[in-house]
Design a protein around this motif. Structure first.
Motif, PDB file in Angstrom:
ATOM      1  N   MET A   1       0.761  -1.282   0.067  1.00  0.00           N
ATOM      2  CA  MET A   1       0.014  -0.303   0.309  1.00  0.00           C
ATOM      3  C   MET A   1       0.709   1.124   0.176  1.00  0.00           C
ATOM      4  SD  MET A   1      -3.030  -0.513   2.318  1.00  0.00           S
ATOM      5  CE  MET A   1      -2.895  -1.101   3.779  1.00  0.00           C
ATOM      6  N   SER A   2      -0.058   1.964  -0.664  1.00  0.00           N
ATOM      7  CA  SER A   2       1.114   3.343  -0.632  1.00  0.00           C
ATOM      8  C   SER A   2       0.474   4.457   0.926  1.00  0.00           C
ATOM      9  CB  SER A   2       0.178   4.485  -1.963  1.00  0.00           C
ATOM     10  OG  SER A   2      -1.393   4.935  -1.565  1.00  0.00           O
ATOM     11  N   LEU A   3       0.918   5.181   1.030  1.00  0.00           N
ATOM     12  CA  LEU A   3       0.700   5.772   2.450  1.00  0.00           C
ATOM     13  C   LEU A   3      -0.669   6.177   2.478  1.00  0.00           C
ATOM     14  CD1 LEU A   3       1.413   7.750   4.733  1.00  0.00           C
ATOM     15  CD2 LEU A   3       2.062   9.452   3.107  1.00  0.00           C
ATOM     16  N   GLU A   4      -1.349   6.476   0.978  1.00  0.00           N
ATOM     17  CA  GLU A   4      -3.109   7.424   1.545  1.00  0.00           C
ATOM     18  C   GLU A   4      -3.790   6.126   1.641  1.00  0.00           C
ATOM     19  OE1 GLU A   4      -0.389   7.842  -1.439  1.00  0.00           O
ATOM     20  OE2 GLU A   4      -0.190   9.977  -2.195  1.00  0.00           O
TER      21      GLU A   4
ATOM     22  N   MET B   1      -3.099   3.590   2.552  1.00  0.00           N
ATOM     23  CA  MET B   1      -2.660   3.130   4.477  1.00  0.00           C
ATOM     24  C   MET B   1      -3.816   3.818   5.137  1.00  0.00           C
ATOM     25  SD  MET B   1      -1.638   4.004   7.272  1.00  0.00           S
ATOM     26  CE  MET B   1      -0.178   5.041   7.367  1.00  0.00           C
ATOM     27  N   LEU B   2      -3.894   5.579   5.011  1.00  0.00           N
ATOM     28  CA  LEU B   2      -4.791   6.142   5.371  1.00  0.00           C
ATOM     29  C   LEU B   2      -5.672   5.475   5.372  1.00  0.00           C
ATOM     30  CD1 LEU B   2      -2.465   9.384   5.433  1.00  0.00           C
ATOM     31  CD2 LEU B   2      -2.933   7.995   7.008  1.00  0.00           C
ATOM     32  N   SER B   3      -6.719   5.100   3.886  1.00  0.00           N
ATOM     33  CA  SER B   3      -8.361   4.895   3.782  1.00  0.00           C
ATOM     34  C   SER B   3      -8.046   3.812   4.552  1.00  0.00           C
ATOM     35  CB  SER B   3      -7.987   4.848   1.973  1.00  0.00           C
ATOM     36  OG  SER B   3      -7.529   5.653   1.387  1.00  0.00           O
ATOM     37  N   HIS B   4      -7.010   2.887   4.576  1.00  0.00           N
ATOM     38  CA  HIS B   4      -7.272   1.502   5.069  1.00  0.00           C
ATOM     39  C   HIS B   4      -7.653   1.896   6.244  1.00  0.00           C
ATOM     40  CE1 HIS B   4      -5.969  -3.010   6.012  1.00  0.00           C
ATOM     41  NE2 HIS B   4      -6.023  -2.516   6.624  1.00  0.00           N
TER      42      HIS B   4
ATOM     43  N   GLU C   1     -13.501  -5.190   2.701  1.00  0.00           N
ATOM     44  CA  GLU C   1     -14.215  -3.820   2.525  1.00  0.00           C
ATOM     45  C   GLU C   1     -12.646  -3.151   3.520  1.00  0.00           C
ATOM     46  OE1 GLU C   1     -17.410  -6.903   3.860  1.00  0.00           O
ATOM     47  OE2 GLU C   1     -15.056  -6.185   4.274  1.00  0.00           O
ATOM     48  N   MET C   2     -11.537  -3.708   3.503  1.00  0.00           N
ATOM     49  CA  MET C   2     -10.715  -2.441   3.723  1.00  0.00           C
ATOM     50  C   MET C   2      -9.298  -2.589   2.687  1.00  0.00           C
ATOM     51  SD  MET C   2     -10.699  -2.952   7.759  1.00  0.00           S
ATOM     52  CE  MET C   2      -9.100  -2.725   8.469  1.00  0.00           C
ATOM     53  N   ASN C   3      -9.587  -3.496   1.991  1.00  0.00           N
ATOM     54  CA  ASN C   3      -8.006  -3.525   0.659  1.00  0.00           C
ATOM     55  C   ASN C   3      -8.408  -2.169  -0.397  1.00  0.00           C
ATOM     56  OD1 ASN C   3      -6.369  -4.314  -1.421  1.00  0.00           O
ATOM     57  ND2 ASN C   3      -7.558  -6.158  -1.208  1.00  0.00           N
ATOM     58  N   MET C   4      -7.898  -1.496  -0.201  1.00  0.00           N
ATOM     59  CA  MET C   4      -7.664  -0.297  -0.625  1.00  0.00           C
ATOM     60  C   MET C   4      -6.500  -0.080  -1.777  1.00  0.00           C
ATOM     61  SD  MET C   4      -9.490   1.632   0.195  1.00  0.00           S
ATOM     62  CE  MET C   4      -9.800   1.088   2.359  1.00  0.00           C
ATOM     63  N   LEU C   5      -6.327  -1.258  -1.723  1.00  0.00           N
ATOM     64  CA  LEU C   5      -5.015  -2.021  -2.879  1.00  0.00           C
ATOM     65  C   LEU C   5      -5.459  -1.745  -4.820  1.00  0.00           C
ATOM     66  CD1 LEU C   5      -2.942  -4.676  -1.921  1.00  0.00           C
ATOM     67  CD2 LEU C   5      -1.965  -2.571  -1.693  1.00  0.00           C
ATOM     68  N   LYS C   6      -6.307  -1.765  -4.777  1.00  0.00           N
ATOM     69  CA  LYS C   6      -6.937  -1.397  -6.038  1.00  0.00           C
ATOM     70  C   LYS C   6      -7.959  -0.357  -6.470  1.00  0.00           C
ATOM     71  CE  LYS C   6      -8.702  -6.149  -5.829  1.00  0.00           C
ATOM     72  NZ  LYS C   6      -9.574  -7.111  -6.237  1.00  0.00           N
ATOM     73  N   GLN C   7      -7.670   1.128  -5.542  1.00  0.00           N
ATOM     74  CA  GLN C   7      -7.954   2.009  -4.839  1.00  0.00           C
ATOM     75  C   GLN C   7      -6.492   2.931  -6.082  1.00  0.00           C
ATOM     76  OE1 GLN C   7     -10.274   3.462  -1.950  1.00  0.00           O
ATOM     77  NE2 GLN C   7     -10.950   1.714  -2.072  1.00  0.00           N
ATOM     78  N   GLU C   8      -6.952   4.341  -6.653  1.00  0.00           N
ATOM     79  CA  GLU C   8      -5.872   5.495  -6.792  1.00  0.00           C
ATOM     80  C   GLU C   8      -6.158   6.493  -6.246  1.00  0.00           C
ATOM     81  OE1 GLU C   8      -3.300   5.153  -8.706  1.00  0.00           O
ATOM     82  OE2 GLU C   8      -3.496   3.160  -8.917  1.00  0.00           O
ATOM     83  N   ALA C   9      -5.024   6.778  -5.636  1.00  0.00           N
ATOM     84  CA  ALA C   9      -4.713   7.620  -4.948  1.00  0.00           C
ATOM     85  C   ALA C   9      -3.983   8.775  -4.374  1.00  0.00           C
ATOM     86  CB  ALA C   9      -4.601   7.212  -2.990  1.00  0.00           C
TER      87      ALA C   9
END
Length: 149
Positions: free
Chosen positions: A31-34, A36-39, A85-93
């Motif tokens: 995860m990127s920092l962004e 991780m914060l969303s996660h 519901e917490m997997n943020m790897l598919k989202q761009e930030a």
């Protein structure tokens, strides 16, 4: 045991979140920092019942022994599974969103700390407020260590 119900621990997490910046060094993970914060924010949204979740993970995690091991005994493993519901790897930030995401996480951390009742966790099921407070501290601490905070 550290948890967000203890003012000193709560303030420590707030300070560490505030200290994050675009150049915060990532020690491990994908995860990127962004992200991780969303996660971390997604965990708090689930605790408040604002983000729905379904039962997932091993049955062992929903037993009192499994909860005790994972919340109070064992260190948080790097690369462990996460609720869908917490997997943020598919989202761009975008990097410009870091400050906004930090403020959002801090606001939700306060909401959860002040909440009287919290909802079931997808892995651990129904948790007491004290267990949720421990889980939140342990989870966010894990990710702050990931980004050298």
């Amino acid at each position: 045991m550290k948890n967000i119900g203890i003012a000193e621990n709560y303030d420590e997490l707030r300070s560490r979140i505030t200290s994050l910046h675009p150049k915060s060094h990532k020690k491990w993970g994908k995860m990127s920092l962004e992200q991780m914060l969303s996660h971390c924010s997604a965990q708090l949204e689930m605790a408040l019942g604002e983000k729905s979740s379904s039962i997932q993970g091993s049955f062992l995690m929903r037993t009192s022994v499994g909860r005790w091991l994972l919340l109070y005994t064992l260190p948080w493993p790097k690369g462990s599974i996460t609720p869908q519901e917490m997997n943020m790897l598919k989202q761009e930030a975008k990097p410009a969103e870091i400050e906004e995401r930090k403020l959002y996480l801090l606001a939700y951390l306060e909401k959860v700390q002040q909440a009287d009742q919290l909802h079931a966790h997808p892995f651990f099921g129904n948790l007491s407020k004290a267990d949720w407070q421990r889980l939140i501290y342990k989870h966010i601490d894990h990710h702050l260590q990931q980004f050298s905070a």
